[in-house]
Design a protein around this motif. Structure first.
Motif, PDB file in Angstrom:
ATOM      1  N   SER A 264     -44.023  28.177 -12.009  1.00 33.07           N
ATOM      2  CA  SER A 264     -44.798  28.281 -13.238  1.00 33.07           C
ATOM      3  C   SER A 264     -44.990  26.953 -13.949  1.00 33.07           C
ATOM      4  O   SER A 264     -45.690  26.895 -14.960  1.00 33.07           O
ATOM      5  CB  SER A 264     -44.118  29.260 -14.200  1.00 33.07           C
ATOM      6  N   ASP A 274     -49.096  30.655  -7.950  1.00 31.59           N
ATOM      7  CA  ASP A 274     -47.933  30.621  -8.834  1.00 31.59           C
ATOM      8  C   ASP A 274     -47.465  32.036  -9.126  1.00 31.59           C
ATOM      9  O   ASP A 274     -48.183  33.007  -8.871  1.00 31.59           O
ATOM     10  CB  ASP A 274     -48.270  29.881 -10.132  1.00 31.59           C
ATOM     11  N   ARG A 277     -46.032  34.941 -15.014  1.00 27.78           N
ATOM     12  CA  ARG A 277     -45.275  34.314 -16.096  1.00 27.78           C
ATOM     13  C   ARG A 277     -44.698  35.392 -17.018  1.00 27.78           C
ATOM     14  O   ARG A 277     -45.159  36.536 -17.047  1.00 27.78           O
ATOM     15  CB  ARG A 277     -46.158  33.337 -16.860  1.00 27.78           C
ATOM     16  N   CYS A 278     -43.698  34.972 -17.784  1.00 31.20           N
ATOM     17  CA  CYS A 278     -43.008  35.866 -18.731  1.00 31.20           C
ATOM     18  C   CYS A 278     -42.301  37.007 -18.008  1.00 31.20           C
ATOM     19  O   CYS A 278     -42.081  38.087 -18.590  1.00 31.20           O
ATOM     20  CB  CYS A 278     -43.973  36.415 -19.774  1.00 31.20           C
ATOM     21  N   TYR A 281     -38.018  35.392 -12.431  1.00 30.95           N
ATOM     22  CA  TYR A 281     -38.557  34.724 -11.248  1.00 30.95           C
ATOM     23  C   TYR A 281     -37.466  34.193 -10.328  1.00 30.95           C
ATOM     24  O   TYR A 281     -37.472  34.458  -9.126  1.00 30.95           O
ATOM     25  CB  TYR A 281     -39.484  33.577 -11.653  1.00 30.95           C
ATOM     26  N   ILE A 344     -43.741  27.796 -19.106  1.00 27.16           N
ATOM     27  CA  ILE A 344     -44.785  28.733 -19.491  1.00 27.16           C
ATOM     28  C   ILE A 344     -45.724  28.106 -20.518  1.00 27.16           C
ATOM     29  O   ILE A 344     -46.936  28.182 -20.404  1.00 27.16           O
ATOM     30  CB  ILE A 344     -44.156  30.024 -20.054  1.00 27.16           C
ATOM     31  N   GLU A 348     -49.460  27.575 -19.280  1.00 30.28           N
ATOM     32  CA  GLU A 348     -50.485  28.430 -19.857  1.00 30.28           C
ATOM     33  C   GLU A 348     -51.550  27.609 -20.572  1.00 30.28           C
ATOM     34  O   GLU A 348     -52.736  27.878 -20.492  1.00 30.28           O
ATOM     35  CB  GLU A 348     -49.835  29.412 -20.848  1.00 30.28           C
TER      36      GLU A 348
END
Length: 377
Positions: A264, A274, A277-278, A281, A344, A348
């Motif tokens: 990420s 990838d 996210r959140c 992992y 993240i 992002e």
């Protein structure tokens, strides 16, 4: 007084006695100053002009090299971290790449000096004493030749990436879900020595100066691309963007339909898959709590399991050079939630500005996720 008068006889005729007694101390002072000057000149001449030989050992560096190569095979591996036939092959290859012997050193001695230095982290003075030669110039000759050698070896075995790797085909955990994955990308922080002026920007959250090194590996755990030299404070996304956007670096871009596995910390680009996210992992997160909270975690688990090939490759590199980097060889991203959250924010922000045409990897990720969920159910 009589000695002084005798000393003055001959040169003071016609002089007043009082004047002669006044000049005598000045003459003695002048003589003392000249003696001091001569002494200083002598102190300079002896060490700098009439030099005493420093490297006087009867066993020269070449004699020691010959002894190692003609001795037990384990001695060569212990001293130079390389077997005899590989050493001779390396010398021949470097010679083809332009490394030539000097007036005082043969190629074999230069190479063994280099290998002994990087293999054991031996200091400059110790190497000079062992090989009875200066090190700096010859070390950089070998280093330049090895950089040329890396260009010919650190590259994909199959530049077209047409075939699926046997690691994927023969493992039901990954086949056919990741059949188009051609490798993994990650970064690591390597301790470095920099000038005081530049030291601040090389000190990241580890607390000491490091350089951020990005590497790509295939499923044989072989590096196919490496970029080093970035300061430790540089984010992985910045190093990645520089690597893929600079033509002179010859980054092995994935062909259409193929992709690398990234974490990420990297942006969502076409050809770079990838995780979600959140979500959990890293593998230790799944070991602490069994099961999956949702379908996205299923994909993240298998993605992390395959992508950790690059982490194992870093560990192999660390273990082979542990005498130099030891425990200071630290991966760029710890397997912790804190790092994931940090990645993240930057990832992002990076991906939110991408054109819609570059977000097809999200669709590929969703397809693989659904296939994995159906497979485990």
């Amino acid at each position: 007084m009589e000695d002084s008068n005798e000393y003055m006889l001959g040169w003071n005729e016609g002089w007043d006695v009082d004047v002669a007694h006044q000049l005598l101390p000045l003459l003695q002072q002048d003589i003392s100053e000249q003696e001091e000057i001569c002494q200083l000149v002598g102190e300079y001449v002896m060490p700098y002009v009439c030099k005493e030989p420093r490297r006087t050992s009867r066993q020269t560096g070449q004699m020691w090299v010959n002894e190692i190569l003609q001795g037990h095979p384990d001695r060569c591996y212990e001293m130079f971290r390389m077997e005899k036939h590989l050493f001779r092959q390396l010398c021949a290859t470097l010679d083809e790449l332009g490394l030539k012997k000097s007036k005082k050193m043969r190629v074999e001695e230069m190479v063994e000096m280099f290998l002994n230095t990087i293999g054991h982290g031996v200091g400059n003075r110790m190497i000079q004493e062992r090989f009875q030669h200066s090190v700096h110039r010859n070390f950089h000759k070998i280093l330049a030749a090895c950089l040329n050698l890396s260009k010919a070896n650190i590259k994909p075995f199959d530049p077209s990436f047409q075939r699926c790797h046997s690691k994927i085909q023969n493992d039901l955990l990954y086949w056919p879900f990741f059949k188009d994955a051609i490798g993994a990308i990650d970064g690591t922080h390597v301790p470095c020595v920099v000038s005081v002026v530049d030291k601040i920007k090389f000190i990241g959250r580890k607390g000491y100066a490091t350089q951020n090194v990005m590497a790509v590996c295939d499923w044989d755990m072989c590096f196919t691309f490496v970029i080093a030299g970035w300061e430790g404070t540089a984010h992985d996304a910045r190093v990645f963007d520089n690597a893929i956007s600079t033509p002179s670096m010859h980054f092995p871009h994935p062909p259409s339909g193929k992709y690398y596995l990234v974490d990420s910390g990297y942006p969502t680009l076409n050809g770079y898959l990838d995780p979600y996210r959140c979500e959990r992992y890293h593998l230790p997160d799944f070991r602490r709590v069994a099961g999956f909270a949702n379908n996205n975690e299923v994909f993240n688990y298998y993605h992390s399991s395959l992508r950790c090939t690059i982490e194992r490759t870093f560990e192999v590199w660390k273990n082979r050079r542990n005498s130099i980097i030891d425990e200071q060889f630290i991966q760029a991203k710890d397997e912790s939630v804190d790092v994931l959250e940090e990645d993240i924010d930057i990832g992002e922000a990076y991906s939110s500005n991408l054109p819609r045409s570059l977000r097809q990897m999200q669709h590929v990720r969703d397809i693989i996720r659904d296939q994995l969920v159906n497979h485990i159910n």
